[in-house]
Structures are given as C-alpha cells and as structure tokens.
Scaffold this motif. Structure first.
Motif, mmCIF file in Angstrom:
data_model
loop_
_atom_site.group_PDB
_atom_site.id
_atom_site.type_symbol
_atom_site.label_atom_id
_atom_site.label_comp_id
_atom_site.label_asym_id
_atom_site.label_seq_id
_atom_site.Cartn_x
_atom_site.Cartn_y
_atom_site.Cartn_z
ATOM 1 N N ARG A 159 1.056 17.609 -8.223
ATOM 2 C CA ARG A 159 0.024 18.453 -8.829
ATOM 3 C C ARG A 159 -1.257 18.523 -8.013
ATOM 4 O O ARG A 159 -2.095 19.379 -8.234
ATOM 5 N N GLY A 160 -1.439 17.634 -7.055
ATOM 6 C CA GLY A 160 -2.613 17.695 -6.189
ATOM 7 C C GLY A 160 -3.912 17.472 -6.941
ATOM 8 O O GLY A 160 -3.925 17.267 -8.162
ATOM 9 N N MET A 161 -4.998 17.510 -6.207
ATOM 10 C CA MET A 161 -6.318 17.252 -6.793
ATOM 11 C C MET A 161 -7.319 18.249 -6.243
ATOM 12 O O MET A 161 -7.250 18.636 -5.073
ATOM 13 N N PHE B 141 0.837 -1.205 0.000
ATOM 14 C CA PHE B 141 0.000 0.000 0.000
ATOM 15 C C PHE B 141 0.872 1.256 0.000
ATOM 16 O O PHE B 141 0.610 2.208 -0.733
ATOM 17 N N ILE B 142 1.894 1.254 0.851
ATOM 18 C CA ILE B 142 2.780 2.416 0.932
ATOM 19 C C ILE B 142 3.446 2.670 -0.406
ATOM 20 O O ILE B 142 3.468 3.801 -0.907
ATOM 21 N N LEU B 143 3.982 1.635 -1.009
ATOM 22 C CA LEU B 143 4.686 1.770 -2.282
ATOM 23 C C LEU B 143 3.760 2.302 -3.368
ATOM 24 O O LEU B 143 4.143 3.170 -4.160
ATOM 25 N N ASP B 144 2.535 1.814 -3.398
ATOM 26 C CA ASP B 144 1.557 2.286 -4.377
ATOM 27 C C ASP B 144 1.296 3.785 -4.194
ATOM 28 O O ASP B 144 1.256 4.545 -5.169
ATOM 29 N N VAL C 235 5.042 10.334 -6.964
ATOM 30 C CA VAL C 235 6.081 10.576 -7.966
ATOM 31 C C VAL C 235 5.449 10.797 -9.339
ATOM 32 O O VAL C 235 5.831 11.716 -10.069
ATOM 33 N N GLU C 236 4.453 9.992 -9.682
ATOM 34 C CA GLU C 236 3.781 10.139 -10.974
ATOM 35 C C GLU C 236 2.973 11.423 -11.060
ATOM 36 O O GLU C 236 2.655 11.878 -12.156
ATOM 37 N N ALA C 237 2.649 12.020 -9.924
ATOM 38 C CA ALA C 237 1.936 13.300 -9.905
ATOM 39 C C ALA C 237 2.898 14.474 -10.014
ATOM 40 O O ALA C 237 2.516 15.624 -9.808
ATOM 41 N N GLY C 238 4.165 14.183 -10.300
ATOM 42 C CA GLY C 238 5.138 15.245 -10.524
ATOM 43 C C GLY C 238 5.735 15.860 -9.280
ATOM 44 O O GLY C 238 6.329 16.932 -9.333
ATOM 45 N N GLY D 189 12.369 9.643 -11.973
ATOM 46 C CA GLY D 189 11.882 10.992 -11.731
ATOM 47 C C GLY D 189 12.891 11.828 -10.974
ATOM 48 O O GLY D 189 13.844 11.316 -10.389
ATOM 49 N N LEU D 190 12.654 13.126 -11.014
ATOM 50 C CA LEU D 190 13.497 14.086 -10.303
ATOM 51 C C LEU D 190 12.784 14.478 -9.018
ATOM 52 O O LEU D 190 12.045 15.461 -8.975
ATOM 53 N N TYR D 191 12.994 13.703 -8.001
ATOM 54 C CA TYR D 191 12.328 13.933 -6.720
ATOM 55 C C TYR D 191 13.275 13.529 -5.596
ATOM 56 O O TYR D 191 14.185 12.739 -5.782
ATOM 57 N N ASP D 192 13.032 14.096 -4.430
ATOM 58 C CA ASP D 192 13.722 13.631 -3.244
ATOM 59 C C ASP D 192 12.680 13.004 -2.329
ATOM 60 O O ASP D 192 11.487 13.343 -2.414
ATOM 61 N N MET D 193 13.129 12.090 -1.501
ATOM 62 C CA MET D 193 12.216 11.404 -0.599
ATOM 63 C C MET D 193 12.862 11.257 0.771
ATOM 64 O O MET D 193 13.586 10.304 1.026
#
Length: 186
Positions: free
Chosen positions: A44-46, A8-11, A17-20, A129-133
C-alpha cells in the motif's frame, strides 16, 4: 532486539507483507567490503507524512502492535546503519509500494553479524499472506561474483505447505545448500 543483519531484513520483509504486498523482491549482495540489501514491494505504500512517521521512533499508530507505544523497526535499522557508516534510503508512493535499500560496511566493528541467511529467507517465506518473494543472492569473492535465485512460489509449488514438518525440513535443507554452495564456490 535486533542481534543480526538478518533480523533487520526479516522485520522489513514482514512490514512489506503486512502492507498487503503481492510481490516482495529481496536482493542481497555481499562483497568483501559491504553487505547490501534491497527490498521492493508493491504494497500500500506511504505518502510523505506516513513515511516521516515510519522513521520516527516515538510514533506508532497503535494498530499494528496494540501494546506498543513506539515504533522502532525502521528507526533501529537507520540508527545501526548510520553508526556503522553505512547507507540507508527509503522511497515510497501511496498505493504503489515501497523501496528500501541499506548497506552495512563489513569492516566496521559495530556492524552486526549477518546471521543465518538461509533461515531468514525460509522464515520470510512462511509469513501468512498471498504474496510471492523472489530472492536474488550474490557474493563477490576475489572479483568473482556468484549467486543464486529462489522464489517463494517455486518452493511452495514443489514442496507444498511450508507449515508441514517434512516440507519445512526440505526447504531448510535446500536453502542451506544454496548458501553453502555459494560460499564454497561449488
């Protein structure tokens, strides 16, 4: 199918990440009673309508997964949390990001097993992707709280490309050692 809480967490992290999102914050807090997860991103939020659709199992936009006729990620999470007597909340703001929090009670027979947290974190660090976590992990045992922090950017800075086999092995060993030290109290 989701076999463990880590699935669930990974999803959810993949959704961020896919939301930019350029920043995806993961906070995992475990006590004797609960396993709580908080995921916050600046993707990008909803808006309100999109948020309703995101939790509807019979809706998919047909863009993310072209062959699917339903969107089941968040609905499966919500259903599982509710069946176990846990808590779930999601807040999102268009062009600002999404905050997701869920808690599973560890004493409920229907709570899925936690899974391999270190492997899940590593897999999340490997998304394109270009993200930090930044990841914060804490564990409370008999009133003592201990934890560790790790960031995707720091792992990549030290080890380089996580698609390289040697870097991947070192990252896996490091994350496993963090989790083992946490559990053993070292």
């Amino acid at each position: 199918m989701h076999a463990a809480v880590c699935d669930f967490i990974l999803d959810c992290l993949q959704n961020s990440v896919e939301a930019g999102a350029t920043e995806v914050y993961l906070d995992i807090n475990q006590t004797a009673r609960n396993f709580a997860v908080s995921i916050k991103d600046n993707g990008r939020g909803m808006d309100e309508d999109e948020l309703k659709k995101a939790v509807d199992p019979f809706y998919t936009d047909g863009i993310k997964h072209k062959s699917r006729k339903v969107g089941l990620g968040l609905p499966f999470l919500i259903q599982t949390v509710e069946q176990t007597g846990g808590d779930f909340s999601i807040k999102s703001e268009k062009n600002r990001g999404t905050d997701l929090v869920f808690t599973f009670p560890l004493d409920n027979i229907d709570t899925p097993p936690l899974g391999d947290l270190s492997a899940m974190i590593l897999q999340a660090f490997m998304f394109d992707g270009l993200y930090d976590m930044p990841v914060e992990r804490s564990l409370e045992i008999e009133g003592e709280v201990r934890g560790y922090s790790v960031k995707r950017s720091e792992i990549i800075e030290v080890l380089g490309d996580l698609n390289d086999a040697d870097s991947l092995i070192l990252a896996r060993q490091f994350l496993r050692s963090q989790e083992e030290d946490l559990i053993q109290g070292d």
